[in-house]
Design an enzyme around this catalytic site. Structure first.
Site, PDB file in Angstrom:
ATOM      1  N   LYS A  79      95.335 126.015  48.330  1.00 27.08           N
ATOM      2  CA  LYS A  79      93.954 125.566  48.563  1.00 27.08           C
ATOM      3  C   LYS A  79      93.091 125.886  47.348  1.00 27.08           C
ATOM      4  CE  LYS A  79      89.812 126.516  51.244  1.00 27.08           C
ATOM      5  NZ  LYS A  79      89.234 126.527  52.559  1.00 27.08           N
ATOM      6  N   HIS A 132     125.417  92.453  54.954  1.00 27.69           N
ATOM      7  CA  HIS A 132     124.202  92.398  55.784  1.00 27.69           C
ATOM      8  C   HIS A 132     124.358  93.192  57.078  1.00 27.69           C
ATOM      9  CE1 HIS A 132     122.308  89.624  53.068  1.00 27.69           C
ATOM     10  NE2 HIS A 132     123.430  88.935  53.033  1.00 27.69           N
TER      11      HIS A 132
END
Ligand code: FAI
Length: 544
Positions: A143, A298
């Site tokens: 922070k 596929h």
């Protein structure tokens, strides 16, 4: 970072690490750079033992580390030193007034929570490995990146020492370290929340399935109220399913080693579609105990086979549909041999995924610059739960798997015809295992451990039957009607007799299917009338 960016000098560091890897070098390096070190219990002992001056955190707090280490750094003298925003006059004044010295660098790594859970430790031991003070310091430093640099990974120690010697990290470097630190504590908390949600909130968890499971299947699986995921980017991909879709590969924290953890040994970078097809191919090949090969296009198999050797399995899988195997993705469940490599080198192939490659196979295949060779991570497996994204959320389910017991012919029920001989039964079992890798509705024809015709992804089962027959009879291109004499597997029941009739007409001699249709009687009667052997498995393998 721009070269004009100023750095924040590092004069005082707080070091508190569970994993002591590289600690001595870090401490020595920081000391040489003139950094004062403050540290917790055993971290301080290791630093002192390395001959580097260090101040115990308890000297700063004036409070002993206590409660078996549950309280060490949780003290305002520590947290004010981390959280003071030194750009602000009032914060600097307060520190002076309170006689708190600030920290410029925080180096922390956390108690090994996930590893302790994985080790099978007791609840008490696991709870003790929930780090409280560590994440607090990491979050505080992240922070306050305006004033403090935070390092959570021993791999960054050398750059940290270098930065300390060169006047500190720049703001953009500190921001990047802060982002890494927040990702680190978020993943840590996700692991803790998933475990507590599973272990402590079982009452609100959902148990599945509600009906009696098939033999050998898991009776119960908890879906905890919270199911957070921690995903870490492995790489960005050239594009996604199509070239206008940006894409990236992420690995899941704590997941079983799978395709995301596999290593590209050779060839161009894997594409998005390569990953999808490789995943489908490996899933298919790993369903078999014998040497097995799956060729995928596929996300659907265009050939699956088992064999005495992996080269034989590959030849048989390829023979199913040589046309579609062009540009395919191949997976094996055994080392790729030189013999298989030689055959594949003559076929345009996108990817081979395998547990390993024989040195001679590598020599042959690495001459092909377009093929990608993907070595699976040791212990490759699938997670017990799978996720499917839908708009606004995610569906979770127990992963479908071949169950050694539930999917074995020993549990099948003979519904029509005479019991199959050994070879036919082996082919039926092969077909049943292979069909679960075909997108639904799926009909798969097989002969002697190899697929001969696959009807995939149709919106009605009759079309899947017709497609399987048509492909079996035409794709090899030699005029041989391969449906005749083959066996068939259906991923779900036949809702009507029509699909089965088309298989019978094509000369299929035995069928395995789940059963359970309202018209089972009609379907079984059609089989009996044709003298067809039909087994019912009692389990379904839809795959979407
Ligand atoms: N409770 C605390 O105040 C506290 N402060 C730091 N730790 C952790 O203690 C470990 C280091 O302890 P040691 O230096 O004694 O090996 C680090 O993993 C750090 O994250 C703490 N332990 C757990 O919460």
């Amino acid at each position: 970072m721009t070269s004009a960016e100023s750095t924040q000098p590092i004069t005082r560091a707080l070091v508190s690490v569970y994993d002591k890897t590289g600690l001595e070098d870090l401490a020595r390096g920081l000391h040489e750079a003139g950094v004062e070190l403050v540290s917790t219990g055993s971290t301080a002992s290791r630093i002192a033992a390395a001959g580097v001056p260090v101040t115990e955190v308890s000297e700063i707090t004036g409070f002993p580390e206590c409660l078996d280490g549950r309280v060490k750094t949780l003290h305002p003298r520590v947290h004010a030193g981390i959280l003071a925003d030194r750009r602000r006059e009032d914060h600097r004044a307060q520190l002076e007034e309170l006689e708190v010295q600030p920290f410029d660098l925080v180096v922390v790594n956390l108690y090994p929570f996930a590893e302790t859970v994985a080790s099978g430790a007791s609840e008490e031991e696991i709870i003790e490995k929930i780090d409280i003070g560590g994440p607090s310091m990491v979050r505080a430093a992240a922070k306050n990146h305006a004033s403090v640099a935070v390092v959570v990974d021993p791999l960054r120690y050398s750059e940290t020492v270098a930065a300390a010697k060169e006047g500190g990290f720049t703001l953009s470097q500190r921001k990047r370290l802060a982002a890494l630190a927040f990702a680190h504590t978020a993943a840590y908390d996700t692991a803790v929340a998933r475990w507590t949600s599973t272990e402590f909130d079982a009452d609100s968890a959902t148990d599945v399935p509600s009906t009696a499971p098939a033999p050998g299947r898991r009776a119960k699986l908890h879906f905890p109220p919270y199911a957070g995921l921690a995903l870490e980017r492995v790489s960005t991909l050239r594009y996604g399913e199509n070239s206008h879709q940006p894409a990236a590969l992420y690995a899941e924290d704590g997941a079983a080693p799978g395709i995301a953890q596999a290593q590209v040994l050779h060839g161009k970078a894997m594409s998005y579609n390569n990953y999808v097809d490789a995943d489908a191919a490996v899933r298919t090949a790993y369903d078999f105990a014998q040497p097995a090969v799956a060729i995928i296009k596929h996300a659907n198999p265009c050939g699956v086979a088992v064999g005495e050797t992996i080269a034989q399995a590959h030849c048989a899988a390829h023979a199913c549909d040589p046309l579609s195997a062009f540009g395919g993705v191949i997976a094996t469940n055994r080392e790729v041999s030189a013999e298989m490599a030689q055959t594949v080198s003559e076929i345009f192939t996108e990817v081979i995924a395998a547990p390993s490659f024989a040195p001679e196979a590598l020599e042959i295949l690495t001459k092909k610059k377009n093929i990608r060779l993907l070595q699976l991570a040791e212990g490759h497996s699938r997670d017990a739960v799978e996720y499917k994204q839908i708009s606004g959320g995610m569906l979770l389910q127990a992963s479908d798997a071949i169950s050694a017991e539930g999917d074995s012919p020993a549990h099948w029920k003979l519904a029509a015809g005479t019991p199959a001989d050994e070879q036919t039964l082996a082919d039926l079992e092969f077909a049943w295992r292979a069909v679960r890798s075909v997108k639904s509705n799926a009909i798969l024809l097989a002969h002697q451990g190899a697929t001969v015709g696959i009807g995939m992804g149709q919106v009605n089962r009759l079309d899947s039957c017709r497609l399987a027959v048509q492909r079996a009879n035409t794709l090899a291109g030699d005029g041989v009607e391969r449906a005749r004499g083959s066996v068939a597997a259906s991923d779900a029941f036949f809702p009507f007799a029509d699909g089965l009739q088309s298989l019978i007409a094509a000369g299929v001699r035995a069928v395995v299917q789940p059963g359970g249709s309202q018209r089972d009687e009609e379907v079984v009667a059609a089989a009996s009338e044709a003298g067809l052997t039909m087994y019912l498995t009692g389990a379904r393998h839809f795959f979407h």
